[in-house]
Scaffold this active site. Structure first.
Site: not given
Ligand code: AMP
Length: 417
Positions: A209, A36, A395, A372
């Protein structure tokens, strides 16, 4: 197009630069990654060449409006000084104290001063000393910051989605305000990918999610040709289509929404692709991020997942299926891992996709990776140098992809046509 550094005469001016020096530190408060800081060097060096006096402002961590000594920016000046081969002044304690203001007043052309963590002041984030929302307090703080310089440069892409004193509020109290080289590059790549994409345009979305990415999907449905959805997000969509997903992570309250998004995609002729097979396991140790030795790990034969198993990565057939579409795309944006990539055994899908995106880029596609985890994934796959642009703001890049207004950018005046 926003005003940029070259639009204003910076020679001999006192320039306030908003940077993002929220760098990771170890237990001994040593900087463990200076990316950064490094990414602000082009702007600082340009200003030095123009003999400006540079006042750098940054937040660090979340001190919530209080002075937290471990969240001081004190470790930064030495590293910046080493990178620039020049001294960098620093006043601890309070970024708008008399001492800080005196240091700013005394700063000569060609010199650099870093102010203390802006977030030691609750006003930075729009609150007053009692922690209540207070626009006037924020405005007064913005004015105090502005009084230390003449020109404002926005170069902290990681915080432009926040309407804070030092990101948006400050602009109306300075003579001129422009974006720095780092923000200019972000706007160029993200902006061109989303507004003027060379087709076919592919978005790859993953992560935990659906709820975090609803607005991104809605906005992209008007722009892209194809969306690949992986990660835990995919299971909500698969369940919504009647596929059995075993014990996989799912958002049961988003099934209707998932169906609605699929309907909209069909109406707009956007092809949404899901994994056609998965890596599954019956046990996982989330706390230690490992697979227990007694766990069964398998590649499913098709898209359905048996009871008692959870999907943790996309399977082999899915990667093959995604190969063609990634390789034939001319614009690719990617946000979110396709599996639990922090665990080595379940990182293959994400790492393979990273390699495919790099190959497509070698063959002329424009690729933009944000968030990230996806950024860590392209590094893990050792293809980061082959991606057109890696966004520095998780973000902010997500909000950009949602088509939202970014207050720190909106505040900067447009170029005159
Ligand atoms: P996000 O912050 O929404 O981009 O989510 C990232 C997180 O999603 C990471 O920590 C991943 O480990 C988790 N993730 C990705 N695929 C899966 C899965 N199949 N089951 C549970 N967690 C997941």
């Amino acid at each position: 197009m926003k005003l940029t550094l070259s639009d204003i005469d910076m020679r001999g001016k006192k320039v306030l630069v908003r940077v993002d020096y929220n760098v990771p530190l170890d237990a001994n408060l040593k900087i463990t990654n200076d990316k950064r800081i490094v990414s602000t060097l082009p702007t600082i060096e340009y200003l030095l060449k123009n003999n400006a006096a540079i006042i750098l402002m940054s937040h660090f961590g979340r001190p919530k409006g209080k002075v937290v000594p471990e969240m001081s920016l004190k470790p930064v000046p030495a590293r910046l000084s080493k990178l620039l081969g020049k001294p960098v002044k620093f006043v601890g304690g309070d970024c708008v104290s008399l001492e800080s203001k005196k240091a700013a007043t005394d700063l000569k052309p060609g010199e650099i001063l870093l102010l203390e963590n802006l977030r030691f002041h609750p006003e930075e984030e729009g609150k007053n000393a009692s922690g209540k929302k207070d626009e006037f307090a924020m405005d007064a703080f913005a004015k105090e910051l502005a009084s230390m310089g003449e020109v404002f440069v926005q170069d902290a892409f990681g915080t432009v989605h926040r309407a804070h004193a030092s990101t948006a509020g400050i602009v109306k109290y300075v003579k001129d305000a422009v974006v720095g080289f780092l923000v200019e590059k972000e706007l160029k790549f993200l902006g061109e990918a989303l507004e003027k994409p060379v087709k076919p345009f592919l978005a790859i979305l993953g992560g935990a999610k659906v709820s975090d990415k609803i607005n991104v999907i809605e906005n992209l449905l008007n722009k892209v040709d194809t969306i690949i959805i992986g990660g835990a997000m995919a299971y909500t969509f698969l369940k919504a289509q009647g596929v059995s997903i075993g014990a996989s992570l799912v958002e049961n309250d988003k099934l209707d929404l998932a169906r609605d998004l699929l309907k909209k995609a069909k109406e707009r002729n956007v092809d949404i692709m899901f994994p056609v097979d998965h890596i599954i396991t019956d046990k996982i140790d989330f706390t230690n991020k490992e697979v227990p030795p007694t766990a069964k790990v398998e590649n499913t034969v098709d898209e359905s997942i048996p009871e008692g198993f959870m999907g943790v990565d996309v399977g082999r057939k899915s990667i093959e299926k995604f190969y063609e579409v990634v390789k034939s795309s001319k614009t690719i944006v990617w946000n979110g891992p396709l599996g639990i990539f922090e665990i080595d055994e379940f990182s293959k899908g994400t790492v393979e996709i990273a390699k495919l995106v790099a190959e497509a880029t070698d063959e002329g596609a424009i690729s933009v990776v944000g968030g990230g985890d996806s950024v860590s994934a392209v590094k893990k796959a050792e293809v980061d140098k082959r991606i057109s642009h890696i966004s520095t703001g998780g973000g902010a890049s997500l909000e950009f992809m949602e088509g939202k207004d970014l207050p720190g950018i909106t505040a900067i005046p447009d170029k005159k046509r």
